[in-house]
Design an enzyme around this catalytic site. Structure first.
Site, mmCIF file in Angstrom:
data_model
loop_
_atom_site.group_PDB
_atom_site.id
_atom_site.type_symbol
_atom_site.label_atom_id
_atom_site.label_comp_id
_atom_site.label_asym_id
_atom_site.label_seq_id
_atom_site.Cartn_x
_atom_site.Cartn_y
_atom_site.Cartn_z
ATOM 1 N N LEU A 1 11.552 1.096 6.598
ATOM 2 C CA LEU A 1 10.962 1.692 5.149
ATOM 3 C C LEU A 1 11.188 3.039 4.584
ATOM 4 O O LEU A 1 12.117 3.818 5.208
ATOM 5 C CB LEU A 1 9.571 1.918 5.476
ATOM 6 C CG LEU A 1 8.903 2.607 4.637
ATOM 7 C CD1 LEU A 1 8.566 1.189 3.333
ATOM 8 C CD2 LEU A 1 7.124 3.335 4.477
ATOM 9 N N GLU B 1 12.503 1.899 14.060
ATOM 10 C CA GLU B 1 12.189 3.470 13.169
ATOM 11 C C GLU B 1 10.876 3.277 14.025
ATOM 12 O O GLU B 1 10.758 2.544 15.021
ATOM 13 C CB GLU B 1 11.739 3.152 11.616
ATOM 14 C CG GLU B 1 11.634 1.922 11.199
ATOM 15 C CD GLU B 1 11.157 1.549 10.059
ATOM 16 O OE1 GLU B 1 10.079 3.160 9.471
ATOM 17 O OE2 GLU B 1 10.177 0.458 9.639
ATOM 18 N N TYR C 1 1.417 -0.438 0.202
ATOM 19 C CA TYR C 1 0.169 -0.047 -0.065
ATOM 20 C C TYR C 1 0.917 1.159 0.016
ATOM 21 O O TYR C 1 2.236 1.110 0.271
ATOM 22 C CB TYR C 1 -0.777 -0.057 0.764
ATOM 23 C CG TYR C 1 -0.202 0.777 2.456
ATOM 24 C CD1 TYR C 1 0.734 -1.288 3.356
ATOM 25 C CD2 TYR C 1 -0.518 1.543 3.006
ATOM 26 C CE1 TYR C 1 1.194 -0.242 4.630
ATOM 27 C CE2 TYR C 1 0.181 1.931 4.189
ATOM 28 C CZ TYR C 1 1.095 0.298 5.369
ATOM 29 O OH TYR C 1 2.093 1.023 5.731
ATOM 30 N N LYS D 1 6.463 -2.084 1.880
ATOM 31 C CA LYS D 1 4.995 -1.522 2.115
ATOM 32 C C LYS D 1 3.963 -2.291 2.718
ATOM 33 O O LYS D 1 3.311 -2.139 1.629
ATOM 34 C CB LYS D 1 4.508 0.238 1.828
ATOM 35 C CG LYS D 1 4.153 0.284 3.125
ATOM 36 C CD LYS D 1 4.810 2.257 2.094
ATOM 37 C CE LYS D 1 3.578 3.333 2.993
ATOM 38 N NZ LYS D 1 3.710 3.341 4.752
#
Ligand code: PDD
Length: 274
Positions: free
Chosen positions: A199, A175, A30, A143
């Site tokens: 990511l 993260e 996505y 993702k």
């Protein structure tokens, strides 16, 4: 209206089978893009990452990136969207439940508009974060729709009254659950390098560009929880949170407990790009 493969249809008409692999396996990828003044921010980067994510899990997009871009703009026009977001995803589509890929997959792409306001107050005052184990899989560069690790981390943050959970693997900071993390130390920006553990955020790219322009040194290498505790400033970045100062960590103030000067400078420059 929502986007369904290559057409806009009424939301009520959209149909997803209960054996859609996105629904059963999280088998899909996505994107979330921000719209400012009717324009999609950094669309090309989001399209490229979408294609990258899909490629990495062997999904062939059912439409070209040009067609997708055209239809995202049609969605904006149809909804007269000035400021908001578009969420879009692709799944491997329907097939009788079985783990291996089906022989003739029919990927399903859907997209729709949301209108979450920019978190203006939070960006000005800063937010709280907690620290938690990074329990996600080892392909965080994709993702993917599989967000259970992130969901559990974010829920932990929510239960602690915090905005975000900062994740670490064996003491090495990676993260946020839905954001990249930056630390300011000795006036330099530190952030985890690209690779399979984070990511590659689009906002992260923009912040690195701004830092370069402003002559702020950037160190793209990982840092530990003890270095995190010594940070002069901390902020997270994402499409929806933009550049978000973190002012408390596990309940303890980050330095003065207010957004730092480097963070504010980056925010100002970012604003100029919108
Ligand atoms: N999250 N890291 C993770 C794990 C993310 O989920 C996100 C984005 C980012 C930041 O990427 P970008 O700057 O391209 O938005 C980093 C989106 C917004 C979400 O899941 O809602």
């Amino acid at each position: 209206m929502i986007l369904y493969n290559n057409r806009l249809i009424d939301r009520e008409e959209a149909r997803v089978d209960i054996e859609d692999r996105g629904y059963q396996f999280g088998d899909g990828v996505y994107e979330v893009v921000s719209v400012y003044g009717g324009k999609i921010f950094r669309l090309q980067e989001h399209l490229d990452r979408f294609e990258y994510s899909a490629n990495q899990i062997g999904i062939t997009l059912p439409v070209s990136l040009e067609n997708l871009s055209e239809n995202l703009h049609k969605l904006i026009a149809h909804h007269e969207l000035s400021d908001g977001q578009i969420y879009y995803q692709v799944t491997r589509g329907y097939a009788p439940r079985n783990h291996p890929f089906p022989e003739n997959p029919q990927p399903v792409l859907t997209g729709y508009v949301t209108r979450k306001p920019r978190p203006v107050e939070a960006m000005k005052n800063g937010v709280a974060a907690i620290i938690t184990d990074d329990i996600r899989w080892l392909r965080c560069d994709i993702k993917s729709l599989n967000l259970l690790g992130s969901v559990l981390a974010k829920q932990k943050a929510a239960e602690a009254g915090a905005y975000e959970a900062i994740q670490h693997r064996d003491g090495v900071v990676t993260e946020g659950s839905a954001s990249n993390l930056f630390m300011v130390k000795d006036g330099k920006l530190h952030t985890h390098p690209l690779g399979n553990l984070i990511l590659g955020g689009i906002t992260r790219i923009v912040v690195l560009e701004i830092a370069k322009k402003l002559g702020i040194d950037v160190v793209e290498s990982s840092f530990t929880l003890s270095e995190l505790a010594e940070a002069e400033e901390l902020f997270l970045t994402s499409t929806t949170s933009e550049i978000m100062p973190i002012v408390t960590l596990d309940g303890k103030p980050v330095r003065s407990g207010a957004p730092g000067s480097v963070t504010k400078l980056l925010q100002e420059e970012f604003e100029g790009l919108l």
